[in-house]
Write a protein that holds these residues in place. Structure first.
Motif, mmCIF file in Angstrom:
data_model
loop_
_atom_site.group_PDB
_atom_site.id
_atom_site.type_symbol
_atom_site.label_atom_id
_atom_site.label_comp_id
_atom_site.label_asym_id
_atom_site.label_seq_id
_atom_site.Cartn_x
_atom_site.Cartn_y
_atom_site.Cartn_z
ATOM 1 N N UNK A 152 0.878 -1.293 -0.088
ATOM 2 C CA UNK A 152 0.048 -0.019 0.091
ATOM 3 C C UNK A 152 0.947 1.266 -0.176
ATOM 4 N N UNK A 153 0.687 2.131 -1.057
ATOM 5 C CA UNK A 153 1.261 3.402 -1.000
ATOM 6 C C UNK A 153 0.650 4.456 -1.436
ATOM 7 N N UNK A 154 0.846 5.749 -0.680
ATOM 8 C CA UNK A 154 0.064 6.939 -1.175
ATOM 9 C C UNK A 154 0.528 7.634 -2.291
ATOM 10 N N UNK A 155 -0.386 7.834 -3.176
ATOM 11 C CA UNK A 155 -0.215 8.801 -4.304
ATOM 12 C C UNK A 155 -0.306 10.259 -4.061
ATOM 13 N N UNK A 156 0.191 11.029 -5.196
ATOM 14 C CA UNK A 156 0.215 12.147 -5.068
ATOM 15 C C UNK A 156 -1.235 12.857 -4.986
ATOM 16 N N UNK A 157 -2.194 12.273 -5.329
ATOM 17 C CA UNK A 157 -3.420 12.591 -5.684
ATOM 18 C C UNK A 157 -4.286 12.374 -4.180
ATOM 19 N N UNK A 158 -3.537 11.837 -3.085
ATOM 20 C CA UNK A 158 -4.103 11.465 -1.850
ATOM 21 C C UNK A 158 -4.639 9.973 -1.738
ATOM 22 N N UNK A 159 -5.113 9.600 -3.140
ATOM 23 C CA UNK A 159 -5.573 8.189 -3.067
ATOM 24 C C UNK A 159 -4.390 7.156 -2.704
ATOM 25 N N UNK A 160 -4.887 6.026 -2.596
ATOM 26 C CA UNK A 160 -3.580 5.013 -2.342
ATOM 27 C C UNK A 160 -3.414 3.635 -3.589
ATOM 28 N N UNK A 161 -2.542 3.321 -3.980
ATOM 29 C CA UNK A 161 -2.307 2.007 -4.845
ATOM 30 C C UNK A 161 -2.106 1.007 -3.879
ATOM 31 N N UNK A 162 -3.118 0.055 -4.163
ATOM 32 C CA UNK A 162 -2.847 -1.265 -3.549
ATOM 33 C C UNK A 162 -2.546 -2.517 -4.485
ATOM 34 N N UNK A 163 -1.486 -3.262 -3.993
ATOM 35 C CA UNK A 163 -1.240 -4.284 -4.984
ATOM 36 C C UNK A 163 -1.084 -5.617 -4.218
ATOM 37 N N UNK A 164 -1.885 -6.573 -4.438
ATOM 38 C CA UNK A 164 -1.916 -7.862 -3.731
ATOM 39 C C UNK A 164 -0.780 -8.782 -4.187
ATOM 40 N N UNK A 165 -0.181 -9.444 -3.501
ATOM 41 C CA UNK A 165 0.711 -10.447 -3.816
ATOM 42 C C UNK A 165 0.586 -11.542 -4.830
ATOM 43 N N UNK A 166 -0.787 -12.031 -4.468
ATOM 44 C CA UNK A 166 -0.859 -13.225 -5.275
ATOM 45 C C UNK A 166 -0.795 -13.000 -6.738
ATOM 46 N N UNK A 167 -0.783 -14.325 -7.387
ATOM 47 C CA UNK A 167 -0.585 -14.228 -8.916
ATOM 48 C C UNK A 167 -1.389 -13.837 -9.725
ATOM 49 N N UNK A 168 -1.350 -13.016 -10.668
ATOM 50 C CA UNK A 168 -2.302 -12.377 -11.527
ATOM 51 C C UNK A 168 -2.908 -11.093 -10.819
#
Length: 346
Positions: free
Chosen positions: A166-182
């Motif tokens: 989970x990381x904060x973007x400049x827009x104030x939203x977050x980018x969430x990336x799960x580790x499972x395949x695909x």
């Protein structure tokens, strides 16, 4: 093949499967063929025992008739958990059968909460534990905004399920990336992401929070253990938590316990970190699984340019594939445990 009637010990090797797999199970066709062969080289009669979710009576009879049980069953597979198997294994252990790994040991070692419990060992980092949704809601937003990208992990799981960068973007939203395949990265409001994570606290669930390790693209090092001893390493370029354009994961390059590249890691594991683990978790050294592994990411370099290692997971339930020396090592550990138990019971 060692006959059970002539062997000093008989061991059942448990894997998950269906009714047909149970009927047709043979050591020579098992994915664990090398383990069966190694056990037999130690004079142990090894038999396959397939765990079928809804058919436990035959398995119970089989496990109660042997001296030891070695288990390779993931905590989650196709949405199925191993709750019924855990109850059966504890019943079998209470009857005097040696079980590795016992569910009570898995509940201490094979959960992400171990990262928090051992965070002050040399493999630790800034690790937080949220044991309720309210604590998560109160603390995580400030940690994320002040400390940079974080990795959230469900307490139980495998295959990257429930592990999020989970990381904060400049827009104030977050980018969430799960580790499972695909899994694809998503951009959403932090409040919405946290609402989704509320389900992770059901039935006593917890979330563990660690800083994202920038050296992740350099790969993950899997340190394979039998009891308290290193039996090999596996080094792999992984793609979980990375962008889709990073390409596919690389093969896991296996090596033995004497690999000079990991001499310092082996020394730490055998002389410091594993003894610290058993003390912190109050696990008897002889209860350590006959096969388990610790996954490490590379941490910051030291002042003299040496690598450091950050623990990201311990795997206990179903460790496979394993390095070439590992089957013989786990077979020797199994024989030692069985013999010690027999002496104690005499």
């Amino acid at each position: 093949m060692v006959e059970a009637s002539s062997a000093p010990f008989t061991v059942a090797v448990v894997c998950r499967g269906d009714a047909q797999a149970r009927r047709e199970a043979q050591p020579q066709t098992s994915r664990l063929k090398a383990v069966f062969e190694a056990l037999e080289r130690q004079g142990i009669a090894a038999i396959p025992a397939v765990y079928v979710e809804d058919e436990l009576e035959d398995l119970r009879d089989q496990l109660l008739a042997v001296d030891g049980v070695l288990v390779w069953v993931d905590p989650i597979s196709a949405g199925q958990r191993r709750t019924a198997l855990n109850r059966l294994l504890e019943e079998v252990a209470a009857a005097g059968v040696f079980v590795s790994a016992r569910p009570e040991v898995i509940a201490k070692m094979g959960v992400k909460a171990v990262l928090h419990a051992t965070r002050d060992l040399g493999w630790g980092t800034d690790t937080r534990l949220y044991d309720t949704a309210s604590v998560f809601e109160a603390e995580f937003p400030s940690v994320l905004t002040q400390a940079g990208p974080r990795v959230l992990k469900q307490d139980r799981g495998n295959g990257g399920i429930g592990v999020w960068k989970v990381e904060v973007l400049d827009s104030g939203a977050v980018r969430a990336q799960e580790a499972r395949a695909e899994a694809e990265p998503r951009t959403l409001r932090l409040a919405d992401f946290m609402t989704e994570r509320g389900a992770d606290f059901a039935d006593g669930g917890r979330l563990i929070d660690q800083p994202f390790q920038p050296r992740l693209p350099e790969g993950m090092i899997r340190c394979y253990m039998s009891g308290a001893h290193v039996v090999g390493f596996g080094c792999q370029i992984i793609r979980g938590l990375m962008s889709a354009d990073a390409g596919p994961p690389g093969p896991r390059i296996m090596s033995g316990p004497d690999d000079p590249q990991f001499r310092a890691l082996r020394a730490n594991m055998e002389h410091d970190w594993t003894p610290g683990l058993v003390r912190r978790l109050e696990i008897a050294p002889e209860a350590l699984p006959v096969i388990w592994d610790a996954d490490f990411l590379l941490g910051p370099k030291t002042a003299d340019d040496a690598d450091t290692y950050v623990l990201c997971e311990i795997n206990v339930s179903s460790v496979f594939p394993i390095p070439e020396p590992a089957p013989d090592a786990l077979a020797r550990t199994t024989l030692h445990r069985l013999a010690a138990r027999r002496r104690a019971q005499a």
